[in-house]
Design an enzyme around this catalytic site. Structure first.
Site, short mmCIF file in Angstrom:
data_model
loop_
_atom_site.label_atom_id
_atom_site.label_comp_id
_atom_site.label_asym_id
_atom_site.label_seq_id
_atom_site.Cartn_x
_atom_site.Cartn_y
_atom_site.Cartn_z
N ARG A 146 0.84 -1.19 0.00
CA ARG A 146 0.00 0.00 0.00
C ARG A 146 0.88 1.25 0.00
NH1 ARG A 146 -4.75 1.89 4.03
NH2 ARG A 146 -5.06 -0.33 4.31
N THR A 150 -0.64 7.65 -1.37
CA THR A 150 -1.92 7.57 -2.11
C THR A 150 -2.87 6.53 -1.50
OG1 THR A 150 -1.12 5.82 -3.57
CG2 THR A 150 -0.67 8.10 -4.25
N ASP A 242 -3.84 -10.43 12.70
CA ASP A 242 -3.07 -10.37 11.46
C ASP A 242 -2.77 -11.79 11.00
OD1 ASP A 242 -0.71 -10.30 9.69
OD2 ASP A 242 -0.86 -8.15 10.03
N ASP A 245 0.98 -12.62 10.32
CA ASP A 245 1.75 -12.76 11.56
C ASP A 245 1.42 -14.05 12.27
OD1 ASP A 245 3.22 -10.47 11.35
OD2 ASP A 245 1.87 -9.24 12.57
N1 URA Z 1 -5.25 -8.40 7.31
C1 URA Z 1 -5.20 -9.26 8.34
O1 URA Z 1 -4.29 -10.07 8.44
N2 URA Z 1 -6.17 -9.21 9.28
C2 URA Z 1 -7.19 -8.33 9.20
O2 URA Z 1 -8.05 -8.33 10.07
C3 URA Z 1 -7.22 -7.44 8.09
C4 URA Z 1 -6.25 -7.49 7.17
#
Ligand code: URA
Length: 251
Positions: A146, A150, A242, A245
């Site tokens: 990202r 922008t 995440d 992760d």
């Molecule tokens: N990416 C992720 O890993 N978890 C989310 O909740 C949103 C985007």
């Protein structure tokens, strides 16, 4: 699990009882799925995979005290089940074979090998489990980041097999959250002109589905869960955190 706690599949919206589900009503509003027979209904497909084994595993994955090792094993198991559901309606062709006793016509999946298109990096978590079920599949990768100024998704890597016009693609990203990277990935993928595209995730939310289907109403989404929404950081809530992760143990 479902915000409504009941049997509603939110987006199937096939019965009067389902139509009382608040999540379904919200989705109807967001996705314009209200009228059975509405052309939008088939165009903006969301397949909620409600199988008890899938739901059970997802619940274990959501728990914050689930270890990286367990999370990875669960992604592996659940992705095999998702592959099974996603390929349910794939086109087939009849071929002539010979059993030890006699010739017969029997069915195989039509066309060239399926492509699993992983959106880096969390999409890679789906690969091993899906390849167990579709061992001949080809694997493509899509890398996006990202742009901080922008906020647009910028491609840094894209590699797909050849002959995409003869192939069916399953795009892999565990979290369909804002929908921005999913839209960008499918935008890019469509330039290769594949025969069909399906999108697979573990968890999504109404906003992500709306953004995605506003851009790509022709691409069905397969997901075990449509959660409540997004927090201010763009994470799905309640979600599972995440996904990258948690799969790779990077936090
Ligand atoms: N990416 C992720 O890993 N978890 C989310 O909740 C949103 C985007």
């Amino acid at each position: 699990m479902w915000a409504c706690g009941g049997p509603c599949r939110h987006v199937a919206l096939r019965t009067a009882a389902d139509s009382m589900c608040p999540v379904a009503l919200n989705l109807r509003h967001l996705l314009h799925l209200s009228i059975p027979g509405n052309p939008d209904m088939s165009a903006r497909q969301v397949h909620v995979i409600n199988h008890p084994l899938v739901q059970h595993k997802l619940t274990l994955m959501r728990r914050k005290d689930t270890s990286t090792k367990s999370f990875r094993e669960l992604v592996h198991e659940i992705s095999a089940m998702l592959a099974y559901e996603i390929t349910r309606d794939m086109p087939m062709q009849e071929i002539e074979i010979e059993t030890p006793l006699e010739p017969m016509k029997s069915r195989v999946i039509d066309g060239k090998k399926v492509v699993l298109a992983s959106i880096l990096r969390a999409g890679n978590g789906f690969l091993d489990g899906m390849l167990n079920v579709i061992p001949g599949a080809r694997v493509g990768h899509i890398g996006l980041y990202r742009d901080p100024d922008t906020l647009q998704a910028v491609e840094y890597y894209f590699k797909m097999p050849s002959d995409m016009h003869e192939r069916d693609v399953i795009v892999l990203d565990p979290m369909l959250a804002t929908g921005n990277s999913a839209v960008a990935a499918v935008d890019r993928l469509k330039l290769t002109n594949p025969r069909s595209i399906r999108f697979a995730c573990l968890v999504t939310c109404p906003q992500g589905l709306k953004t995605f289907h506003d851009h790509h109403p022709d691409v069905p989404v397969y997901t075990p869960a449509v959660d409540r929404g997004l927090n201010s950081h763009g994470y799905i809530v309640p979600g599972l955190g995440d996904a990258g992760d948690r799969i790779f143990g990077t936090k």
